[in-house]
Scaffold this motif. Structure first.
Motif, PDB file in Angstrom:
ATOM      1  N   LEU A 104       0.829  -1.209   0.000  1.00 17.27           N
ATOM      2  CA  LEU A 104       0.000   0.000   0.000  1.00 17.27           C
ATOM      3  C   LEU A 104       0.866   1.262   0.000  1.00 17.27           C
ATOM      4  O   LEU A 104       0.539   2.245  -0.677  1.00 17.27           O
ATOM      5  N   LEU A 105       1.957   1.227   0.736  1.00 15.80           N
ATOM      6  CA  LEU A 105       2.864   2.380   0.740  1.00 15.80           C
ATOM      7  C   LEU A 105       3.542   2.555  -0.621  1.00 15.80           C
ATOM      8  O   LEU A 105       3.710   3.684  -1.091  1.00 15.80           O
ATOM      9  N   MET A 106       3.912   1.456  -1.261  1.00 12.01           N
ATOM     10  CA  MET A 106       4.489   1.543  -2.605  1.00 12.01           C
ATOM     11  C   MET A 106       3.483   2.179  -3.569  1.00 12.01           C
ATOM     12  O   MET A 106       3.836   3.057  -4.347  1.00 12.01           O
ATOM     13  N   ARG A 107       2.236   1.722  -3.484  1.00  5.70           N
ATOM     14  CA  ARG A 107       1.196   2.259  -4.370  1.00  5.70           C
ATOM     15  C   ARG A 107       0.862   3.713  -4.042  1.00  5.70           C
ATOM     16  O   ARG A 107       0.287   4.407  -4.864  1.00  5.70           O
ATOM     17  N   SER A 108       1.232   4.136  -2.846  1.00  7.15           N
ATOM     18  CA  SER A 108       1.015   5.532  -2.457  1.00  7.15           C
ATOM     19  C   SER A 108       2.220   6.410  -2.779  1.00  7.15           C
ATOM     20  O   SER A 108       2.240   7.581  -2.424  1.00  7.15           O
ATOM     21  N   GLY A 109       3.216   5.840  -3.425  1.00  2.00           N
ATOM     22  CA  GLY A 109       4.359   6.615  -3.874  1.00  2.00           C
ATOM     23  C   GLY A 109       5.540   6.677  -2.932  1.00  2.00           C
ATOM     24  O   GLY A 109       6.473   7.447  -3.165  1.00  2.00           O
ATOM     25  N   PHE A 110       5.552   5.893  -1.875  1.00  4.42           N
ATOM     26  CA  PHE A 110       6.674   5.905  -0.937  1.00  4.42           C
ATOM     27  C   PHE A 110       7.809   5.018  -1.444  1.00  4.42           C
ATOM     28  O   PHE A 110       7.575   3.978  -2.061  1.00  4.42           O
ATOM     29  N   ASP A 111       9.018   5.412  -1.132  1.00  9.32           N
ATOM     30  CA  ASP A 111      10.194   4.602  -1.425  1.00  9.32           C
ATOM     31  C   ASP A 111      10.374   3.637  -0.260  1.00  9.32           C
ATOM     32  O   ASP A 111      10.891   4.018   0.800  1.00  9.32           O
ATOM     33  N   VAL A 112       9.966   2.398  -0.447  1.00 15.52           N
ATOM     34  CA  VAL A 112       9.995   1.430   0.652  1.00 15.52           C
ATOM     35  C   VAL A 112      11.389   0.867   0.901  1.00 15.52           C
ATOM     36  O   VAL A 112      11.596   0.147   1.873  1.00 15.52           O
ATOM     37  N   ALA A 113      12.346   1.195   0.037  1.00 16.00           N
ATOM     38  CA  ALA A 113      13.731   0.738   0.224  1.00 16.00           C
ATOM     39  C   ALA A 113      14.526   1.700   1.095  1.00 16.00           C
ATOM     40  O   ALA A 113      15.675   1.420   1.437  1.00 16.00           O
ATOM     41  N   GLN A 114      13.906   2.812   1.476  1.00 17.07           N
ATOM     42  CA  GLN A 114      14.641   3.826   2.241  1.00 17.07           C
ATOM     43  C   GLN A 114      15.012   3.324   3.631  1.00 17.07           C
ATOM     44  O   GLN A 114      14.388   2.411   4.170  1.00 17.07           O
ATOM     45  N   ASN A 115      16.046   3.957   4.184  1.00 19.69           N
ATOM     46  CA  ASN A 115      16.517   3.642   5.521  1.00 19.69           C
ATOM     47  C   ASN A 115      15.691   4.459   6.507  1.00 19.69           C
ATOM     48  O   ASN A 115      16.078   5.555   6.901  1.00 19.69           O
ATOM     49  N   ALA A 116      14.539   3.927   6.859  1.00 24.34           N
ATOM     50  CA  ALA A 116      13.634   4.596   7.796  1.00 24.34           C
ATOM     51  C   ALA A 116      13.122   3.559   8.789  1.00 24.34           C
ATOM     52  O   ALA A 116      13.012   2.370   8.454  1.00 24.34           O
ATOM     53  N   LEU A 117      12.816   3.994   9.987  1.00 20.95           N
ATOM     54  CA  LEU A 117      12.432   3.093  11.064  1.00 20.95           C
ATOM     55  C   LEU A 117      11.343   2.113  10.651  1.00 20.95           C
ATOM     56  O   LEU A 117      11.487   0.901  10.842  1.00 20.95           O
ATOM     57  N   PHE A 118      10.231   2.601  10.095  1.00 14.09           N
ATOM     58  CA  PHE A 118       9.120   1.715   9.741  1.00 14.09           C
ATOM     59  C   PHE A 118       9.577   0.616   8.785  1.00 14.09           C
ATOM     60  O   PHE A 118       9.313  -0.561   9.004  1.00 14.09           O
ATOM     61  N   PHE A 119      10.260   0.995   7.722  1.00 11.53           N
ATOM     62  CA  PHE A 119      10.679   0.021   6.716  1.00 11.53           C
ATOM     63  C   PHE A 119      11.745  -0.920   7.267  1.00 11.53           C
ATOM     64  O   PHE A 119      11.731  -2.121   6.971  1.00 11.53           O
ATOM     65  N   ASN A 120      12.656  -0.398   8.082  1.00 16.48           N
ATOM     66  CA  ASN A 120      13.674  -1.248   8.686  1.00 16.48           C
ATOM     67  C   ASN A 120      13.050  -2.290   9.612  1.00 16.48           C
ATOM     68  O   ASN A 120      13.470  -3.453   9.623  1.00 16.48           O
ATOM     69  N   LEU A 121      12.054  -1.880  10.378  1.00 16.28           N
ATOM     70  CA  LEU A 121      11.374  -2.830  11.266  1.00 16.28           C
ATOM     71  C   LEU A 121      10.643  -3.908  10.476  1.00 16.28           C
ATOM     72  O   LEU A 121      10.642  -5.089  10.862  1.00 16.28           O
ATOM     73  N   GLN A 122      10.019  -3.516   9.374  1.00 13.14           N
ATOM     74  CA  GLN A 122       9.309  -4.508   8.545  1.00 13.14           C
ATOM     75  C   GLN A 122      10.293  -5.497   7.937  1.00 13.14           C
ATOM     76  O   GLN A 122      10.046  -6.710   7.921  1.00 13.14           O
ATOM     77  N   ARG A 123      11.413  -5.004   7.417  1.00 11.96           N
ATOM     78  CA  ARG A 123      12.420  -5.891   6.824  1.00 11.96           C
ATOM     79  C   ARG A 123      12.981  -6.856   7.876  1.00 11.96           C
ATOM     80  O   ARG A 123      13.179  -8.044   7.603  1.00 11.96           O
ATOM     81  N   GLU A 124      13.234  -6.339   9.080  1.00 12.80           N
ATOM     82  CA  GLU A 124      13.741  -7.199  10.158  1.00 12.80           C
ATOM     83  C   GLU A 124      12.714  -8.273  10.502  1.00 12.80           C
ATOM     84  O   GLU A 124      13.051  -9.461  10.628  1.00 12.80           O
ATOM     85  N   ARG A 125      11.472  -7.863  10.660  1.00  8.66           N
ATOM     86  CA  ARG A 125      10.399  -8.812  10.988  1.00  8.66           C
ATOM     87  C   ARG A 125      10.288  -9.884   9.912  1.00  8.66           C
ATOM     88  O   ARG A 125      10.238 -11.089  10.205  1.00  8.66           O
ATOM     89  N   LEU A 126      10.271  -9.457   8.659  1.00  8.78           N
ATOM     90  CA  LEU A 126      10.093 -10.406   7.557  1.00  8.78           C
ATOM     91  C   LEU A 126      11.256 -11.386   7.462  1.00  8.78           C
ATOM     92  O   LEU A 126      11.039 -12.589   7.264  1.00  8.78           O
ATOM     93  N   SER A 127      12.464 -10.912   7.635  1.00 11.74           N
ATOM     94  CA  SER A 127      13.605 -11.831   7.527  1.00 11.74           C
ATOM     95  C   SER A 127      13.578 -12.866   8.649  1.00 11.74           C
ATOM     96  O   SER A 127      13.879 -14.042   8.420  1.00 11.74           O
ATOM     97  N   LYS A 128      13.210 -12.451   9.845  1.00  9.63           N
ATOM     98  CA  LYS A 128      13.128 -13.405  10.959  1.00  9.63           C
ATOM     99  C   LYS A 128      11.997 -14.418  10.738  1.00  9.63           C
ATOM    100  O   LYS A 128      12.174 -15.620  10.963  1.00  9.63           O
ATOM    101  N   ILE A 129      10.851 -13.937  10.289  1.00  8.53           N
ATOM    102  CA  ILE A 129       9.710 -14.831  10.062  1.00  8.53           C
ATOM    103  C   ILE A 129      10.024 -15.830   8.954  1.00  8.53           C
ATOM    104  O   ILE A 129       9.799 -17.040   9.107  1.00  8.53           O
TER     105      ILE A 129
END
Length: 192
Positions: A104-129
């Motif tokens: 949804l954030l990608m479709r809203s025009g956000f750069d989801v690859a950026q070094n930002a807390l929200f995206f970093n937390l999601q990447r960490e969560r996904l890699s662990k899961i």
């Protein structure tokens, strides 16, 4: 019983596959576009969370795929989930939720690859899961086609379809998806 949702939702698809595999297709599926005015109105009238799927069984309305599974399990006396399976579903739901938010954030025009807390937390969560689910696949935890296996398939296949996850580091998950992609119930619910 009427199931409402979109053909592309991994949460909806898991319920559709459950119906095909274990309930003799007892659910009537209604595809709705949750982003258009009519679809949003229908969604809001039946599910205040504004999420799909939702189930209508006479006067009873049930929200969320996990709760729908519990409702259908009791109604059709399906084998209950173990605590290990419940934990696996929690992992899959968390991964799905993170990926839906990223999409949804990608479709809203956000750069989801950026070094930002929200995206970093999601990447960490996904890699662990995905590391845990990869090991579970290697341990043959999902060898039987049951509700947890259905949910895992829907998560992996949807993430592949949306090109949200590179599964190269998770070969067992990729093999699991490939193993089941030609099942008739899977092909009939494929959003592609």
């Amino acid at each position: 019983m009427d199931l409402y949702g979109s053909t592309t939702s991994p949460f909806v698809r898991r319920t559709r596959l459950l119906s095909a595999a274990f309930l003799n297709d007892s659910l009537t599926f209604h595809n709705i576009d949750i982003f258009d005015e009519r679809g949003r109105a229908l969604l809001g009238a039946h599910n205040p969370t504004m999420k799909v799927p939702f189930l209508v069984d006479g006067e009873c309305q049930v929200f969320d795929s996990r709760i729908i599974f519990r409702y259908l399990s009791e109604k059709f006396t399906l084998v209950p989930l173990t605590w290990e399976q419940e934990n696996q579903l929690t992992l899959m739901d968390a991964a799905s939720d993170s990926l839906v938010e990223i999409l949804l954030l990608m479709r809203s025009g956000f750069d989801v690859a950026q070094n930002a807390l929200f995206f970093n937390l999601q990447r960490e969560r996904l890699s662990k899961i995905f590391a845990v689910l990869e090991q579970d696949c290697k341990d043959q935890t999902f060898d039987n086609w049951n509700y947890p296996a259905i949910c895992l398939y829907c998560l992996i296949d949807w993430a592949m379809y949306r090109e949200l996850v590179d599964f190269t580091p998770y070969p067992a998950l990729g093999e699991f998806q490939q193993k089941h992609q030609q099942r008739i119930d899977v092909t009939l619910t494929d959003p592609r």
